[in-house]
Design an enzyme around this catalytic site. Structure first.
Site, PDB file in Angstrom:
ATOM      1  N   TYR A   1      -1.804   0.835  10.326  1.00 31.18           N
ATOM      2  CA  TYR A   1      -1.938   0.060   9.082  1.00 31.18           C
ATOM      3  C   TYR A   1      -0.680   0.206   8.219  1.00 31.18           C
ATOM      4  O   TYR A   1      -0.154  -0.769   7.688  1.00 31.18           O
ATOM      5  CB  TYR A   1      -3.177   0.548   8.324  1.00 31.18           C
ATOM      6  CG  TYR A   1      -3.324  -0.040   6.943  1.00 31.18           C
ATOM      7  CD1 TYR A   1      -3.880  -1.305   6.760  1.00 31.18           C
ATOM      8  CD2 TYR A   1      -2.908   0.666   5.816  1.00 31.18           C
ATOM      9  CE1 TYR A   1      -4.006  -1.847   5.486  1.00 31.18           C
ATOM     10  CE2 TYR A   1      -3.035   0.132   4.541  1.00 31.18           C
ATOM     11  CZ  TYR A   1      -3.589  -1.124   4.386  1.00 31.18           C
ATOM     12  OH  TYR A   1      -3.708  -1.658   3.126  1.00 31.18           O
TER      13      TYR A   1
ATOM     14  N   GLU B   1       0.311   3.535   1.831  1.00 33.48           N
ATOM     15  CA  GLU B   1       0.406   3.939   3.248  1.00 33.48           C
ATOM     16  C   GLU B   1       1.788   3.670   3.832  1.00 33.48           C
ATOM     17  O   GLU B   1       2.146   4.235   4.861  1.00 33.48           O
ATOM     18  CB  GLU B   1      -0.645   3.201   4.076  1.00 33.48           C
ATOM     19  CG  GLU B   1      -2.038   3.771   3.949  1.00 33.48           C
ATOM     20  CD  GLU B   1      -2.226   5.075   4.711  1.00 33.48           C
ATOM     21  OE1 GLU B   1      -1.788   5.157   5.862  1.00 33.48           O
ATOM     22  OE2 GLU B   1      -2.798   6.009   4.136  1.00 33.48           O
TER      23      GLU B   1
ATOM     24  N   SER C   1       0.815  -1.214   0.000  1.00 35.47           N
ATOM     25  CA  SER C   1       0.000   0.000   0.000  1.00 35.47           C
ATOM     26  C   SER C   1       0.847   1.262   0.000  1.00 35.47           C
ATOM     27  O   SER C   1       1.938   1.303   0.600  1.00 35.47           O
ATOM     28  CB  SER C   1      -0.872  -0.010   1.264  1.00 35.47           C
ATOM     29  OG  SER C   1      -1.403   1.267   1.511  1.00 35.47           O
TER      30      SER C   1
HETATM   31  O1  G4F Z   1     -11.105   6.004   1.837  1.00 33.74           O
HETATM   32  P1  G4F Z   1     -10.128   6.034   2.949  1.00 33.74           P
HETATM   33  O2  G4F Z   1     -10.551   5.351   4.210  1.00 33.74           O
HETATM   34  O3  G4F Z   1      -8.786   5.445   2.349  1.00 33.74           O
HETATM   35  P2  G4F Z   1      -7.260   5.457   2.847  1.00 33.74           P
HETATM   36  O4  G4F Z   1      -7.151   5.793   4.278  1.00 33.74           O
HETATM   37  O5  G4F Z   1      -6.496   6.304   1.889  1.00 33.74           O
HETATM   38  O6  G4F Z   1      -6.855   3.918   2.660  1.00 33.74           O
HETATM   39  C1  G4F Z   1      -7.191   3.164   1.500  1.00 33.74           C
HETATM   40  O7  G4F Z   1      -6.188   3.302   0.531  1.00 33.74           O
HETATM   41  C2  G4F Z   1      -4.897   2.796   0.928  1.00 33.74           C
HETATM   42  C3  G4F Z   1      -3.931   3.025  -0.228  1.00 33.74           C
HETATM   43  O8  G4F Z   1      -4.249   2.270  -1.309  1.00 33.74           O
HETATM   44  C4  G4F Z   1      -5.029   1.326   1.255  1.00 33.74           C
HETATM   45  F1  G4F Z   1      -3.825   0.827   1.627  1.00 33.74           F
HETATM   46  C5  G4F Z   1      -6.036   1.132   2.374  1.00 33.74           C
HETATM   47  O9  G4F Z   1      -6.205  -0.254   2.633  1.00 33.74           O
HETATM   48  C6  G4F Z   1      -7.365   1.728   1.922  1.00 33.74           C
HETATM   49  O10 G4F Z   1      -7.830   0.973   0.836  1.00 33.74           O
HETATM   50  O11 G4F Z   1      -9.772   7.541   3.349  1.00 33.74           O
HETATM   51  C7  G4F Z   1      -9.298   8.464   2.390  1.00 33.74           C
HETATM   52  C8  G4F Z   1      -9.238   9.850   3.011  1.00 33.74           C
HETATM   53  C9  G4F Z   1      -8.502   9.957   4.350  1.00 33.74           C
HETATM   54  O12 G4F Z   1      -7.727  11.135   4.335  1.00 33.74           O
HETATM   55  C10 G4F Z   1      -9.607  10.093   5.370  1.00 33.74           C
HETATM   56  O13 G4F Z   1      -9.240  10.779   6.542  1.00 33.74           O
HETATM   57  O14 G4F Z   1     -10.575  10.275   3.272  1.00 33.74           O
HETATM   58  C11 G4F Z   1     -10.604  10.887   4.554  1.00 33.74           C
HETATM   59  N1  G4F Z   1     -11.963  10.830   5.099  1.00 33.74           N
HETATM   60  C12 G4F Z   1     -12.700  11.927   5.398  1.00 33.74           C
HETATM   61  N2  G4F Z   1     -13.898  11.532   5.881  1.00 33.74           N
HETATM   62  C13 G4F Z   1     -12.663   9.719   5.386  1.00 33.74           C
HETATM   63  C14 G4F Z   1     -13.889  10.175   5.872  1.00 33.74           C
HETATM   64  N3  G4F Z   1     -12.363   8.407   5.253  1.00 33.74           N
HETATM   65  C15 G4F Z   1     -13.313   7.509   5.613  1.00 33.74           C
HETATM   66  N4  G4F Z   1     -13.046   6.183   5.462  1.00 33.74           N
HETATM   67  N5  G4F Z   1     -14.529   7.898   6.122  1.00 33.74           N
HETATM   68  C16 G4F Z   1     -14.862   9.234   6.284  1.00 33.74           C
HETATM   69  O15 G4F Z   1     -15.950   9.558   6.740  1.00 33.74           O
END
Ligand code: G4F
Length: 328
Positions: A150, A128, A126
């Site tokens: 993670y 990450e 990832s």
């Molecule tokens: O969609 P996210 O949860 O994805 P994140 O954290 O980038 O992780 C995903 O991508 C990684 C890279 O490929 C993978 F390794 C991992 O397994 C996963 O698939 O969050 C994206 C962004 C973050 O900055 C988070 O803080 O969206 C922001 N966010 C804002 N509001 C939110 C929310 N994320 C989530 N999940 N839910 C919210 O309400």
């Protein structure tokens, strides 16, 4: 053989392998529910399920069972896609995250190391692992500076894959994937949370969307393109690591604009910030340089953010309009 076959990537990869005439085996966790929504079309295809697609019960922790299954099935290729993949949740359950995402990978590598017939091994790593990186964009040489549980677990697993390749001669590869989304994305990830809400709002079923930080930049691609690259990685003459990314950084506000724009709405009228969805630390500069994948695998991500958001919104609108919506 796939771990994580019931997930977004696993289901796309299984379909692509079956189209290429593979026999596909998948490890699945035993739960009281037998619903595996993303695999449903394959499950109900009498030419496929139990003929060319086989599911086996095993947790990533269950090394004896996994060893027995691998000895019996003797796979040529092993795609390790399973793990606790929610970054936000990893702050709440760091031990589980490290156990499955980190140690789960090491346990698989240990099993493969002992097999007489060793499968080619792919680990889904990832972006990450780069956390707050020194360089933008990042490539395979960029130093790992994870800032989330993670990311730390994935860094451990990624380094173990490299170690087993270099020290024990395994054909083991890391697909260093940036965010990749689709109609099958889990509902708690931000893109799907947004497109589901957009569908709901546009159908008059919801009036607000609560999100955490909107400041992050992400490199969002379309998931089936990434699983195609994973397959190509295992067809190469030599094992290696590849960054899989679009190379385009977009903000969450950009994704909001694209998703709400798909139904002619202005996101600013609907989105509220909620501290419940804020994370203790954030990665902000993740954008990938996939030049090596382009040069060696002939792979590039082609779906734009606008197209991705439009497809996801359309799929969510169709599902919400059905009497019994499918829930991925
Ligand atoms: O969609 P996210 O949860 O994805 P994140 O954290 O980038 O992780 C995903 O991508 C990684 C890279 O490929 C993978 F390794 C991992 O397994 C996963 O698939 O969050 C994206 C962004 C973050 O900055 C988070 O803080 O969206 C922001 N966010 C804002 N509001 C939110 C929310 N994320 C989530 N999940 N839910 C919210 O309400």
């Amino acid at each position: 053989m796939l771990t994580g076959i019931t997930g977004q990537d696993g289901s796309y990869l299984a379909e692509q392998l079956l189209k290429r005439d593979y026999i596909v085996h998948g490890l699945v966790r035993r739960t009281s529910s037998t619903q595996r929504v993303r695999l449903a079309p394959l499950f109900h295809d009498s030419e496929v399920y139990d003929k060319r697609l086989f599911l086996h019960y095993a947790d990533l922790d269950d090394t004896t069972t996994i060893r027995r299954i691998l000895l019996k099935t003797e796979p040529d290729e092993l795609y390790h896609l399973a793990g606790q993949s929610h970054v936000g949740a990893s702050f709440e359950i760091p031990e589980t995250t490290c156990q499955f995402t980190g140690m789960g990978t090491l346990k698989l590598l240990e099993i493969v190391r002992d097999l007489a017939k060793k499968p080619r091994f792919l680990h889904i790593s990832s972006s990450e692992i780069f956390g707050r990186p020194d360089d933008v964009p990042q490539n395979e040489e960029t130093a790992m500076r994870p800032v989330t549980p993670y990311g730390v677990a994935k860094s451990f697993a990624t380094n173990m894959v490299r170690l087993y390749r270099d020290s024990f001669g395994l054909f083991a590869c890391n697909a260093i994937c940036y965010n990749h989304e689709s109609e099958r994305r889990g509902e708690s990830f931000v893109t799907r949370k947004i497109t589901k809400a957009v569908a709901s709002i546009s159908l008059g079923l919801q009036d607000k969307l609560k999100l955490g930080s909107l400041d992050g930049l992400r490199d969002w691609g379309y998931a089936p393109e990434y699983t195609e690259a994973m397959w190509r990685m295992l067809q190469q003459p030599e094992p290696d690591d590849y960054v899989l990314a679009t190379g385009v950084a977009n903000s969450i506000r950009d994704f909001l604009a694209a998703a709400f724009g798909a139904v002619d709405l202005d996101w600013q009228n609907y989105v509220e910030q909620d501290p419940r969805y804020m994370r203790p630390s954030e990665v902000t500069q993740l954008v990938g340089d996939a030049a090596k994948a382009k040069a060696k695998l002939g792979w590039t991500a082609t779906t734009t953010l606008q197209e991705l958001a439009r497809r996801m919104v359309q799929s969510d609108r169709e599902q919400l309009s059905q009497a019994n919506p499918t829930r991925f």
